[in-house]
Write an enzyme that holds these catalytic residues in place. Sequence first.
Site, PDB file in Angstrom:
ATOM      1  N   ARG A 352       0.649  -1.112   0.110  1.00 27.76           N
ATOM      2  CA  ARG A 352      -0.033   0.079  -0.107  1.00 27.76           C
ATOM      3  C   ARG A 352       0.793   0.921   0.166  1.00 27.76           C
ATOM      4  O   ARG A 352       1.685   1.607   0.569  1.00 27.76           O
ATOM      5  CB  ARG A 352      -0.806   0.154   1.286  1.00 27.76           C
ATOM      6  CG  ARG A 352      -2.161  -1.591   1.390  1.00 27.76           C
ATOM      7  CD  ARG A 352      -2.591  -1.269   2.619  1.00 27.76           C
ATOM      8  NE  ARG A 352      -3.102   0.333   2.764  1.00 27.76           N
ATOM      9  CZ  ARG A 352      -3.990   0.064   3.714  1.00 27.76           C
ATOM     10  NH1 ARG A 352      -4.164  -0.938   4.973  1.00 27.76           N
ATOM     11  NH2 ARG A 352      -4.654   1.287   4.098  1.00 27.76           N
ATOM     12  N   HIS A 353       0.161   2.234  -0.274  1.00 32.75           N
ATOM     13  CA  HIS A 353       0.913   3.977  -0.108  1.00 32.75           C
ATOM     14  C   HIS A 353       0.983   3.449   1.258  1.00 32.75           C
ATOM     15  O   HIS A 353       0.975   3.081   2.064  1.00 32.75           O
ATOM     16  CB  HIS A 353      -0.251   4.666  -0.822  1.00 32.75           C
ATOM     17  CG  HIS A 353      -0.808   4.854  -0.078  1.00 32.75           C
ATOM     18  ND1 HIS A 353      -1.631   4.970   1.374  1.00 32.75           N
ATOM     19  CD2 HIS A 353      -2.475   4.500  -0.597  1.00 32.75           C
ATOM     20  CE1 HIS A 353      -2.930   4.618   1.875  1.00 32.75           C
ATOM     21  NE2 HIS A 353      -3.404   4.281   1.033  1.00 32.75           N
ATOM     22  N   ASN A 359      -5.489   8.534   6.798  1.00 32.21           N
ATOM     23  CA  ASN A 359      -5.598   7.305   7.852  1.00 32.21           C
ATOM     24  C   ASN A 359      -5.667   7.569   8.824  1.00 32.21           C
ATOM     25  O   ASN A 359      -5.891   7.171   9.501  1.00 32.21           O
ATOM     26  CB  ASN A 359      -3.973   6.549   7.038  1.00 32.21           C
ATOM     27  CG  ASN A 359      -4.166   6.264   5.209  1.00 32.21           C
ATOM     28  OD1 ASN A 359      -2.962   5.580   4.843  1.00 32.21           O
ATOM     29  ND2 ASN A 359      -5.197   5.533   5.474  1.00 32.21           N
ATOM     30  N   ARG A 402      -1.489   9.605  -2.871  1.00 31.06           N
ATOM     31  CA  ARG A 402      -0.286   9.161  -2.320  1.00 31.06           C
ATOM     32  C   ARG A 402       0.216   7.989  -2.774  1.00 31.06           C
ATOM     33  O   ARG A 402       0.975   8.074  -1.981  1.00 31.06           O
ATOM     34  CB  ARG A 402      -1.447   8.849  -0.864  1.00 31.06           C
ATOM     35  CG  ARG A 402      -3.372   7.751  -0.948  1.00 31.06           C
ATOM     36  CD  ARG A 402      -3.736   7.917  -0.024  1.00 31.06           C
ATOM     37  NE  ARG A 402      -4.646   7.030  -0.537  1.00 31.06           N
ATOM     38  CZ  ARG A 402      -6.180   7.283  -0.757  1.00 31.06           C
ATOM     39  NH1 ARG A 402      -6.000   8.665  -1.479  1.00 31.06           N
ATOM     40  NH2 ARG A 402      -7.400   6.607  -1.133  1.00 31.06           N
ATOM     41  N   GLU A 422      -8.115   3.660  -6.120  1.00 30.51           N
ATOM     42  CA  GLU A 422      -9.330   2.957  -4.837  1.00 30.51           C
ATOM     43  C   GLU A 422     -10.532   3.148  -4.913  1.00 30.51           C
ATOM     44  O   GLU A 422     -11.308   3.588  -5.780  1.00 30.51           O
ATOM     45  CB  GLU A 422      -8.750   4.159  -3.162  1.00 30.51           C
ATOM     46  CG  GLU A 422      -9.561   3.513  -1.988  1.00 30.51           C
ATOM     47  CD  GLU A 422      -9.466   1.790  -1.148  1.00 30.51           C
ATOM     48  OE1 GLU A 422      -9.434   0.507  -1.996  1.00 30.51           O
ATOM     49  OE2 GLU A 422      -8.703   1.531  -0.470  1.00 30.51           O
ATOM     50  N   HIS A 487      -4.075   0.446  -3.459  1.00 25.61           N
ATOM     51  CA  HIS A 487      -4.381   0.877  -1.690  1.00 25.61           C
ATOM     52  C   HIS A 487      -5.001  -1.043  -0.805  1.00 25.61           C
ATOM     53  O   HIS A 487      -5.108  -1.212  -1.521  1.00 25.61           O
ATOM     54  CB  HIS A 487      -5.933   1.934  -2.190  1.00 25.61           C
ATOM     55  CG  HIS A 487      -5.455   2.939  -2.603  1.00 25.61           C
ATOM     56  ND1 HIS A 487      -4.911   4.021  -2.134  1.00 25.61           N
ATOM     57  CD2 HIS A 487      -5.223   2.713  -3.855  1.00 25.61           C
ATOM     58  CE1 HIS A 487      -4.715   4.961  -3.353  1.00 25.61           C
ATOM     59  NE2 HIS A 487      -4.860   4.720  -4.508  1.00 25.61           N
TER      60      HIS A 487
END
Length: 631
Positions: A352-353, A359, A402, A422, A487
């Site tokens: 993932r980023h 987040n 991101r 995403e 994502h």
Amino acid sequence: VATRASRDQRCISSNPGQPGPAVYLSVATRASGGGNSQAPAQQLTARTDRASPILRQFCGNAWPKKPHLLTTVWPTHPPPAVKQRGATLHQKAATDTMPRELTRNPVQKIWIPYKEERPALPSQSCIPPLTNSPTVIVMVGLPARGKTYIAKKLTRYLNWIGAPTKVFNVGEYRREAVKWYRSYDFFRHDNEDAMKIRKQCALAALRDVKSYLSEEGGQIAVFDATNTTRDRREMILNFAEENGWKVFFVESVCDDPSIVAANIMDVKVSSPDYLDCNRADAMEDFLKRIECYKATYQPLDPDHYDKDLSFIKVINVGRRFLVNRVLDHIQSKIVYYLMNIHVHPRTIYLCRHGESDYNLKGRIGGDSGLSYRGKKFSSALRTFLEEQNIKDLKVWTSQLKRTIQTAEVLDGQYEQWKALNEIDAGVCEDMTYEEIKERHPEEYTLREQDKYYYRYPTGESYQDLVQRLEPVIMELERQGDVLVICHQAVMRCLLAYFLDKSADELPYLKCPLHTVLKLTPFAYGCKVESIFLNVEAVNTHRDRPEDVGRKGANPLMRRNSVTPLASPEPNKKPRMEGPDDRLASSSSSLATALCLASDGSAPLPGQVSRLFCIVVSFAAAAAAACVGSLA
């Protein structure tokens, strides 16, 4: 019903290029005689029967003994050129005032030529009458040609895209019937006892195929065996035809000794047949087993014997392909997939980023940038890739900020994929789960009940995301070493494909931040290694609710959140007979919608659109009732 056509209307026409005469009956929605335009269907059917003596009078000796009448239907009226006896002036005036597009629809005629008093139909008796009938994929080829590899990989892909598929390996049935394998003599074509056992094993597998497709809800069955003779393939075809299934053959042909030897050493010598045997002896015995099959091997013949069958030949592990008679969507999917896979060793890295600002706030969706720890993870990812020393590594990201910021720190180029964005949360974008539960409690509950099929209003479901990611999977199968920075929901879908996870498991796969998953595909599966890069991050994983498995008799259901096959209304609604019924039904629907709109809750965009459609439908039904009464 136009049973009293004028004599200048010819009831027999010759179709150039077609043998024999063709007879048709023209039928309109208005009944001739009496002017009753709303006669029940039973009366219209009875009046249609009176066309036979009239047509016989017109046609004379040209009338066939067993005519097949072709029906031609006009939407509201017959074309102006067709005059009906007994039509009143009032009916004629009503016809003249109708819109031109309703009175000038072309009459479509389908010609059915006659030959020896029987219709000449296409010779496709092996094709089931239903378009969506189950499919049996039949593997064909000599041992050690990668049939089981193709069968397992194809099954994993078809299950991932939502087509329930299962492999039936005849070799496993044979091992259950014969507990101890001694030597290649069991596979000699002149070993009558062994041949009977092998045939019974194939029949037992076919019985299980029938049970899976008929009783267990399966859609595709993969019959994994050598099937090297025409007699065996004919037996499978007859069995499928009796049950109304489609059949698609996949033949793997390989004449490269190095590929065959590598396959034997990687897979066959470690099979249950050679548990107590050294590798050299196992190799020798298996090569003799191949020679036993070669003695009776009859490849698929696309030019003569098997020209009417549907199949694909995969030659030398995908160097060339021969495709014959692809008949439907599933078969085209199979061909498309098999033409993209390869067997070369490679490694796929998924991550993932870095941690984003959203987040930290617990918000979903959006396009926020990286936090301080997220930028720290980007640097750690660069160090990790340098230690791996991967040549020609390709880096893919989504088009969101991101993932791009995570990849910009890496040395080299990266490629942006919109398909890797995403999952779209629709009206719930930029919200926390607490806000969703407060503002849209019904949507929150719906998603908790079925996370895979649930679709956010104006957004996507996991099922939609799988369909969007299919081109990414195809390209991953074609490539070598790839790093995918994506994502959480996207990574779950990709991971579910490689690990063969079900739709029920997919939405709950753990894909933590600042962790790289190293995937190494092998013969019949995929090895996964999880590597944490020692940068702390917030935990965004949400476990499966405990009460999901205990749904009530009537769980909340929104019709546009599931596939049509999962509809809670398996029976079709009865067709309404007249304008009065349509008017009453529309009035009831409108009243219900207005009551729902006035209960004080804020409607979602989809609800507003449905209310507007109901109002428009009510107005259209009222207009149709007025036109019917005037007629």
